[in-house]
Design a protein around this motif. Sequence first.
Motif, mmCIF file in Angstrom:
data_model
loop_
_atom_site.group_PDB
_atom_site.id
_atom_site.type_symbol
_atom_site.label_atom_id
_atom_site.label_comp_id
_atom_site.label_asym_id
_atom_site.label_seq_id
_atom_site.Cartn_x
_atom_site.Cartn_y
_atom_site.Cartn_z
ATOM 1 N N MET A 63 48.625 31.678 31.468
ATOM 2 C CA MET A 63 47.943 32.487 32.469
ATOM 3 C C MET A 63 47.812 31.671 33.744
ATOM 4 S SD MET A 63 44.135 32.398 30.705
ATOM 5 C CE MET A 63 43.187 33.082 32.067
ATOM 6 N N SER A 64 47.668 32.364 34.843
ATOM 7 C CA SER A 64 47.440 31.692 36.124
ATOM 8 C C SER A 64 45.955 31.365 36.242
ATOM 9 C CB SER A 64 47.860 32.620 37.275
ATOM 10 O OG SER A 64 47.278 32.192 38.489
ATOM 11 N N PRO A 65 45.601 30.293 36.945
ATOM 12 C CA PRO A 65 44.179 30.008 37.179
ATOM 13 C C PRO A 65 43.491 31.131 37.949
ATOM 14 C CG PRO A 65 45.519 28.087 37.687
ATOM 15 C CD PRO A 65 46.469 29.231 37.485
ATOM 16 N N LEU A 66 44.282 32.006 38.553
ATOM 17 C CA LEU A 66 43.712 33.139 39.290
ATOM 18 C C LEU A 66 43.516 34.366 38.406
ATOM 19 C CD1 LEU A 66 45.878 32.836 42.554
ATOM 20 C CD2 LEU A 66 43.555 31.985 42.169
ATOM 21 N N ASP A 67 44.026 34.315 37.169
ATOM 22 C CA ASP A 67 43.807 35.410 36.219
ATOM 23 C C ASP A 67 42.394 35.314 35.650
ATOM 24 O OD1 ASP A 67 46.351 36.637 36.328
ATOM 25 O OD2 ASP A 67 47.182 35.119 34.980
ATOM 26 N N THR A 68 41.769 36.438 35.488
ATOM 27 C CA THR A 68 40.417 36.460 34.907
ATOM 28 C C THR A 68 40.430 37.283 33.623
ATOM 29 O OG1 THR A 68 39.853 38.328 36.349
ATOM 30 C CG2 THR A 68 39.247 36.127 37.112
ATOM 31 N N PHE A 69 41.257 36.880 32.695
ATOM 32 C CA PHE A 69 41.340 37.580 31.421
ATOM 33 C C PHE A 69 40.033 37.432 30.653
ATOM 34 C CE2 PHE A 69 46.145 36.490 31.362
ATOM 35 C CZ PHE A 69 46.417 37.577 32.177
ATOM 36 N N SER A 70 39.608 38.519 30.029
ATOM 37 C CA SER A 70 38.422 38.470 29.174
ATOM 38 C C SER A 70 38.775 37.709 27.898
ATOM 39 C CB SER A 70 37.969 39.889 28.826
ATOM 40 O OG SER A 70 39.012 40.575 28.133
ATOM 41 N N ALA A 71 37.752 37.353 27.141
ATOM 42 C CA ALA A 71 37.973 36.586 25.915
ATOM 43 C C ALA A 71 38.879 37.329 24.951
ATOM 44 C CB ALA A 71 36.635 36.270 25.253
#
Length: 500
Positions: free
Chosen positions: A10-18
Motif C-alpha cells: 500500500m502507499s503511505p497515502l492509502d488509508t485502508f481500514s484494518a
Amino acid sequence: MKKILVRSGMSPLDTFSADEIIKRNAIGNNVGNLMYAYSVFRNLTTENVELVSDYYRTNPLDAEMINETYDAYAIPLANAIRPSFIPTLKKYTELIQKLKIPVYVIGMGMAFPYEPNISSKRPFDDDVKRFVSAVLEKSNILGLRGQITSDYLSYLGFKEGQDHQVIGCPSMYTFGENIKIRDIELNTSSSISVNMTPKADQEVLKFLNSLSDHYKNLNFIPQDMDEMILTYSGTPFLGGAINTKVDNYPNNLMSNVYKNNQVKFFLSAPSWIEHMRNVDISIGTRLHGNVAPTLAGTPSITIPIDARMRELSEYHNFPRVSIEEINAETKLENLLEKVDLHSIEKSHQRNYNNFINFLNKNEIEHVYNYNAKGLKLPFDDKLEKIKLLDPVSPITSCSSEEMKERLQKSFEIMVPKQEKENNKLKGKVKEKNKKLDKKENKIKKDEKVISDLKLDIERKSKDLKKSKEQNKKLVLKLQNIENSRSWKLTRPLRLLRQKR
C-alpha cells in the motif's frame, strides 16, 4: 511528470481500514514493510516524480502495461533471499527480463542463521543469480541491507562495489540525516514500548514478557498479520497462528498486555513513528519495531536473533545486546548500562551519504537537498492532506457496537479466505493424489517386473537343477567306465599311444 512504480502492499497515502488491510494482506504479513515503503515514497517523490504502489502484484504478463505507463520500477526488498520467497523472486525475474525501463533494487537482504556459512551451497543459489543478473541489466548496482548479504552475492560471483553495495535498510533514511536520540531517566512510570518475535530465545521472551509486571505504562507493538487478526477479531482466522504455541509470548486475549489493553497495531508508518515520539524507550527483537522509535528520536535497545537482524543492527550501529546477555536475573536498567543509546547518531551521517551515493549511481532523482536542510518535502504536503487512522486496539477494549462490527467484518473476510484456503488444500490433495497414482502405477510396473524376474529365476533354477542331475549321471557313468575291467586292461595301450 515521471511515474515510478514501487513494490509495496500500500502507499503511505492509502488509508485502508484494518479489515481492508487484512483482506488485501496489504502489509505483506508484517507491518514493518510499511516502514521502508514510507521512506522510498518520501525520498523519491519530487516536483517532477510521482510514485505509485504496485500493491504486491507480481505478474510477468503486466510487463507491456508497466513499460507503457511507468518510467522506472523501484523494488524495496526485505529478507527476500529465503526459501519461501523464491517463487516470488522467480516471478520478478521473469517480469524484469521483459521490462524496458530501469529497475532499482533498494535494500535486499537474506534470512540466514545468526552465524551463517556463506560458502555452503543452497538450493536457491541459481534463482538468486538469475534475479540479480536480470536487475543488473536494468540498473547499475543493487542496494543490499548488510554485509552478510553482500558476502553471499560475492560468493555467487557478483562484485561488491560494482554489482552490489551495502546501503542498510532504506527505512532508516526516512528523514534523511536528521536523527537525534533523546536521553532517558528510567523509572517505574516510564513509557515503554516492547516488540517481540516468536522465534526468539525463551530467556529473551521471558524477559520481555515480564516487563509489563514492572512498568504499567507499557505497550506491546505486534507486527505480524496473525497478531493483527488476533487484535482485531480476538482469534486467528483459519486455525491457530504460528505463535499460538509459543510460551512467554502474547498470543491470546488472556495474555497480560491484551487483558490490560496494552496492545497497539499500527496501520501506517507515519502514525507509528508519531506514537513513538511520546515513548521513553523501546526494546525488543524486531528491527522495524526499533526503527520507528529511532526515527522519532526515542532511545531503543535491539536484541538481534538472526543474521538478518545482525547485519542491519551492525551496519546502522543500533544500541544492542546479545541473547547471551539476557537471563532470569536481567533488569532493563542493567541493559541500559551496557549500551550507548546514541550509537546510531555516530554512523548515520556516513550511512545516509552512502545511500545517496547509491541513488546517484543509479541516476535516481531524490530529495537529498530538502532532507539535508530539514525542509518540508513534496511528499509531506501530500501526507498532510489525509487523515491517518488510529492503531488497532484489542477487541476486548471496544464498545459493544464496534465489537459487533469487527466480528461481522471478520466473518465476511473469513468465509472467502476459508473457501480460498479450502480450494488450495483441494488443489494440493489433487496434486498429491496424482503423484500417488503415478507412484502406484510405477509400483505395479515394478511388481510386474519383479514377478517376471521371479518366474525367470524359477525357470533357470529348474534348468540348473536338471543340468546338475545330468552332470551327476555323467560323472557316475564316467566313474563306472573307469572302474570297469576292460578300461583297466586297455590302460597300457592308451599309455603307448600317448608316448607316440
